[in-house]
Design a protein around this motif. Structure first.
Motif, PDB file in Angstrom:
ATOM      1  N   LYS A   1       0.744  -1.194  -0.017  1.00  0.00           N
ATOM      2  CA  LYS A   1      -0.057   0.023  -0.097  1.00  0.00           C
ATOM      3  C   LYS A   1       0.942   1.197   0.037  1.00  0.00           C
ATOM      4  CE  LYS A   1      -4.367  -1.468   2.174  1.00  0.00           C
ATOM      5  NZ  LYS A   1      -4.099  -2.987   1.939  1.00  0.00           N
ATOM      6  N   VAL A   2       0.429   2.091  -0.902  1.00  0.00           N
ATOM      7  CA  VAL A   2       1.022   3.478  -0.823  1.00  0.00           C
ATOM      8  C   VAL A   2       0.046   4.512  -0.548  1.00  0.00           C
ATOM      9  CG1 VAL A   2       2.196   5.271  -2.069  1.00  0.00           C
ATOM     10  CG2 VAL A   2       2.913   2.857  -2.422  1.00  0.00           C
ATOM     11  N   VAL A   3       0.352   5.195   0.343  1.00  0.00           N
ATOM     12  CA  VAL A   3      -0.847   6.253   0.615  1.00  0.00           C
ATOM     13  C   VAL A   3      -0.220   7.845   0.371  1.00  0.00           C
ATOM     14  CG1 VAL A   3      -1.715   4.753   2.690  1.00  0.00           C
ATOM     15  CG2 VAL A   3      -0.020   6.672   3.021  1.00  0.00           C
ATOM     16  N   VAL A   4      -1.484   8.314  -0.262  1.00  0.00           N
ATOM     17  CA  VAL A   4      -1.265   9.981  -0.335  1.00  0.00           C
ATOM     18  C   VAL A   4      -2.349  10.545   0.348  1.00  0.00           C
ATOM     19  CG1 VAL A   4      -1.028  11.854  -2.363  1.00  0.00           C
ATOM     20  CG2 VAL A   4      -0.392   9.307  -2.521  1.00  0.00           C
ATOM     21  N   PHE A   5      -1.929  11.651   1.124  1.00  0.00           N
ATOM     22  CA  PHE A   5      -2.850  12.296   1.905  1.00  0.00           C
ATOM     23  C   PHE A   5      -2.573  13.825   2.403  1.00  0.00           C
ATOM     24  CE2 PHE A   5      -0.578  10.190   4.928  1.00  0.00           C
ATOM     25  CZ  PHE A   5      -0.281  10.972   5.827  1.00  0.00           C
ATOM     26  N   ASP A   6      -3.697  14.486   2.508  1.00  0.00           N
ATOM     27  CA  ASP A   6      -3.352  16.119   2.943  1.00  0.00           C
ATOM     28  C   ASP A   6      -3.185  15.979   4.615  1.00  0.00           C
ATOM     29  OD1 ASP A   6      -3.642  18.544   4.044  1.00  0.00           O
ATOM     30  OD2 ASP A   6      -5.801  18.563   3.229  1.00  0.00           O
ATOM     31  N   ASP A   7      -2.001  16.214   4.969  1.00  0.00           N
ATOM     32  CA  ASP A   7      -1.446  16.049   6.346  1.00  0.00           C
ATOM     33  C   ASP A   7      -2.050  17.402   7.297  1.00  0.00           C
ATOM     34  OD1 ASP A   7       0.620  17.744   5.922  1.00  0.00           O
ATOM     35  OD2 ASP A   7       1.955  16.304   5.919  1.00  0.00           O
ATOM     36  N   GLY A   8      -2.700  18.324   6.412  1.00  0.00           N
ATOM     37  CA  GLY A   8      -3.150  19.687   7.318  1.00  0.00           C
ATOM     38  C   GLY A   8      -2.119  20.708   6.810  1.00  0.00           C
ATOM     39  N   GLU A   9      -0.987  20.496   6.332  1.00  0.00           N
ATOM     40  CA  GLU A   9       0.125  21.455   6.134  1.00  0.00           C
ATOM     41  C   GLU A   9       0.480  21.193   4.454  1.00  0.00           C
ATOM     42  OE1 GLU A   9       3.097  21.590   8.901  1.00  0.00           O
ATOM     43  OE2 GLU A   9       1.808  21.530  10.643  1.00  0.00           O
ATOM     44  N   GLU A  10       0.824  19.976   4.359  1.00  0.00           N
ATOM     45  CA  GLU A  10       1.203  19.438   3.039  1.00  0.00           C
ATOM     46  C   GLU A  10       0.605  18.136   2.361  1.00  0.00           C
ATOM     47  OE1 GLU A  10       5.716  20.459   2.244  1.00  0.00           O
ATOM     48  OE2 GLU A  10       5.468  19.497   4.365  1.00  0.00           O
ATOM     49  N   THR A  11       1.041  17.748   1.388  1.00  0.00           N
ATOM     50  CA  THR A  11       0.533  16.489   0.971  1.00  0.00           C
ATOM     51  C   THR A  11       1.703  15.334   1.279  1.00  0.00           C
ATOM     52  OG1 THR A  11      -0.500  17.293  -0.631  1.00  0.00           O
ATOM     53  CG2 THR A  11      -0.074  15.064  -0.938  1.00  0.00           C
ATOM     54  N   SER A  12       1.302  14.382   2.052  1.00  0.00           N
ATOM     55  CA  SER A  12       2.238  13.333   2.604  1.00  0.00           C
ATOM     56  C   SER A  12       1.949  12.319   1.470  1.00  0.00           C
ATOM     57  CB  SER A  12       1.813  12.791   3.871  1.00  0.00           C
ATOM     58  OG  SER A  12       2.483  13.889   4.892  1.00  0.00           O
ATOM     59  N   VAL A  13       3.273  11.533   1.067  1.00  0.00           N
ATOM     60  CA  VAL A  13       3.129  10.135   0.415  1.00  0.00           C
ATOM     61  C   VAL A  13       3.967   9.303   1.110  1.00  0.00           C
ATOM     62  CG1 VAL A  13       3.710   9.226  -1.862  1.00  0.00           C
ATOM     63  CG2 VAL A  13       3.022  11.606  -1.803  1.00  0.00           C
ATOM     64  N   GLY A  14       3.476   7.898   1.422  1.00  0.00           N
ATOM     65  CA  GLY A  14       4.072   7.223   2.289  1.00  0.00           C
ATOM     66  C   GLY A  14       3.792   5.423   2.077  1.00  0.00           C
ATOM     67  N   MET A  15       4.592   4.993   3.122  1.00  0.00           N
ATOM     68  CA  MET A  15       4.096   3.506   2.761  1.00  0.00           C
ATOM     69  C   MET A  15       4.584   2.924   4.153  1.00  0.00           C
ATOM     70  SD  MET A  15       7.221   1.961   0.545  1.00  0.00           S
ATOM     71  CE  MET A  15       8.885   2.240   1.002  1.00  0.00           C
ATOM     72  N   VAL A  16       4.045   1.599   4.415  1.00  0.00           N
ATOM     73  CA  VAL A  16       4.486   0.719   5.513  1.00  0.00           C
ATOM     74  C   VAL A  16       5.568   0.196   5.055  1.00  0.00           C
ATOM     75  CG1 VAL A  16       4.316  -1.248   7.052  1.00  0.00           C
ATOM     76  CG2 VAL A  16       2.114   0.542   6.710  1.00  0.00           C
ATOM     77  N   LEU A  17       6.828   0.158   5.845  1.00  0.00           N
ATOM     78  CA  LEU A  17       7.938  -0.498   5.318  1.00  0.00           C
ATOM     79  C   LEU A  17       7.863  -1.989   5.132  1.00  0.00           C
ATOM     80  CD1 LEU A  17      10.642   1.377   7.808  1.00  0.00           C
ATOM     81  CD2 LEU A  17      10.240   1.866   5.285  1.00  0.00           C
ATOM     82  N   PRO A  18       8.286  -2.476   4.179  1.00  0.00           N
ATOM     83  CA  PRO A  18       8.129  -3.978   3.903  1.00  0.00           C
ATOM     84  C   PRO A  18       9.229  -4.744   4.746  1.00  0.00           C
ATOM     85  CG  PRO A  18       7.987  -2.831   1.610  1.00  0.00           C
ATOM     86  CD  PRO A  18       8.346  -1.781   2.804  1.00  0.00           C
ATOM     87  N   THR A  19      10.298  -4.196   5.260  1.00  0.00           N
ATOM     88  CA  THR A  19      11.060  -4.755   5.965  1.00  0.00           C
ATOM     89  C   THR A  19      10.519  -5.183   7.521  1.00  0.00           C
ATOM     90  OG1 THR A  19      12.151  -2.956   6.596  1.00  0.00           O
ATOM     91  CG2 THR A  19      13.351  -4.321   4.876  1.00  0.00           C
ATOM     92  N   VAL A  20       9.754  -4.225   7.581  1.00  0.00           N
ATOM     93  CA  VAL A  20       9.103  -4.292   9.032  1.00  0.00           C
ATOM     94  C   VAL A  20       7.977  -5.407   8.973  1.00  0.00           C
ATOM     95  CG1 VAL A  20       7.439  -2.945  10.753  1.00  0.00           C
ATOM     96  CG2 VAL A  20       9.523  -1.875   9.719  1.00  0.00           C
ATOM     97  N   MET A  21       7.095  -5.475   7.851  1.00  0.00           N
ATOM     98  CA  MET A  21       6.058  -6.208   7.842  1.00  0.00           C
ATOM     99  C   MET A  21       6.670  -7.573   7.662  1.00  0.00           C
ATOM    100  SD  MET A  21       3.229  -4.555   7.709  1.00  0.00           S
ATOM    101  CE  MET A  21       2.087  -5.462   6.792  1.00  0.00           C
ATOM    102  N   MET A  22       7.779  -7.837   6.988  1.00  0.00           N
ATOM    103  CA  MET A  22       8.332  -9.212   6.921  1.00  0.00           C
ATOM    104  C   MET A  22       9.007  -9.801   8.063  1.00  0.00           C
ATOM    105  SD  MET A  22       7.544 -10.081   3.784  1.00  0.00           S
ATOM    106  CE  MET A  22       6.872  -9.452   2.552  1.00  0.00           C
ATOM    107  N   GLU A  23       9.545  -8.832   9.063  1.00  0.00           N
ATOM    108  CA  GLU A  23       9.982  -9.335  10.345  1.00  0.00           C
ATOM    109  C   GLU A  23       8.811 -10.071  11.009  1.00  0.00           C
ATOM    110  OE1 GLU A  23      11.218  -5.711  12.461  1.00  0.00           O
ATOM    111  OE2 GLU A  23      12.747  -5.446  11.362  1.00  0.00           O
ATOM    112  N   ASN A  24       7.692  -9.765  10.899  1.00  0.00           N
ATOM    113  CA  ASN A  24       6.614 -10.449  11.562  1.00  0.00           C
ATOM    114  C   ASN A  24       6.503 -11.968  11.184  1.00  0.00           C
ATOM    115  OD1 ASN A  24       5.173  -8.461  13.051  1.00  0.00           O
ATOM    116  ND2 ASN A  24       4.863  -7.697  11.259  1.00  0.00           N
ATOM    117  N   LEU A  25       7.151 -12.229  10.151  1.00  0.00           N
ATOM    118  CA  LEU A  25       7.288 -13.672   9.684  1.00  0.00           C
ATOM    119  C   LEU A  25       8.187 -14.422  10.185  1.00  0.00           C
ATOM    120  CD1 LEU A  25       6.008 -13.358   5.995  1.00  0.00           C
ATOM    121  CD2 LEU A  25       4.579 -14.479   7.998  1.00  0.00           C
ATOM    122  N   GLN A  26       9.453 -13.892  10.792  1.00  0.00           N
ATOM    123  CA  GLN A  26      10.784 -14.418  11.256  1.00  0.00           C
ATOM    124  C   GLN A  26      11.138 -15.463  10.565  1.00  0.00           C
ATOM    125  OE1 GLN A  26       9.423 -15.596  15.122  1.00  0.00           O
ATOM    126  NE2 GLN A  26       9.345 -13.513  15.935  1.00  0.00           N
TER     127      GLN A  26
END
Length: 130
Positions: A82-107
């Motif tokens: 998932k990639v998200v694009v949103f109005d953060d109240g000041e600017e536009t933020s573009v981001g994602m959850v880090l795949p490395t963090v997600m995969m850590e859960n699978l050990q």
């Protein structure tokens, strides 16, 4: 203790324009957009008033997806990215959850290099879009 699980870049572009530049950059980096959700529109369809612009893109590189699924079927819980694009109240933020963090859960050490490669490619695409 601070734990970083996302990668976010900021832009002065309006949300709609940022979405288009992000999609183009993702494509140039081997990721297609499978689906796009306009959050306020969807919530309003459900009778909930929400005004802040926000878009969720589900993106995928088919080769990476296949390789990850063949390595460990549990990856299916994290696909597509998932990639998200949103109005953060000041600017536009573009981001994602880090795949490395997600995969850590699978050990599963076999997925570490894979997750790092996907993460670096997605970060590059977001940086180039902005």
């Amino acid at each position: 203790m601070s734990f970083t699980y996302t990668y976010t870049v900021k832009t002065a572009l309006p949300v709609a324009e940022a979405v288009e530049t992000v999609k183009k950059s993702l494509q140039q980096n081997g990721f297609g957009t499978l689906w796009q959700l306009n959050v306020p529109e969807k919530l309003q369809e459900k009778g909930v008033d929400y005004q802040r612009e926000a878009v969720i893109l589900e993106v995928c590189n088919p080769e990476h997806a296949r390789n990850a699924l063949e390595a460990n079927l549990q990856v299916i819980y994290f696909l597509p990215c998932k990639v998200v694009v949103f109005d953060d109240g000041e600017e536009t933020s573009v981001g994602m959850v880090l795949p490395t963090v997600m995969m850590e859960n699978l050990q599963d050490p076999a997925l570490t290099a894979f997750a790092r490669e996907v993460e670096e490619t997605l970060q590059k695409a977001l940086d180039e879009a902005i």
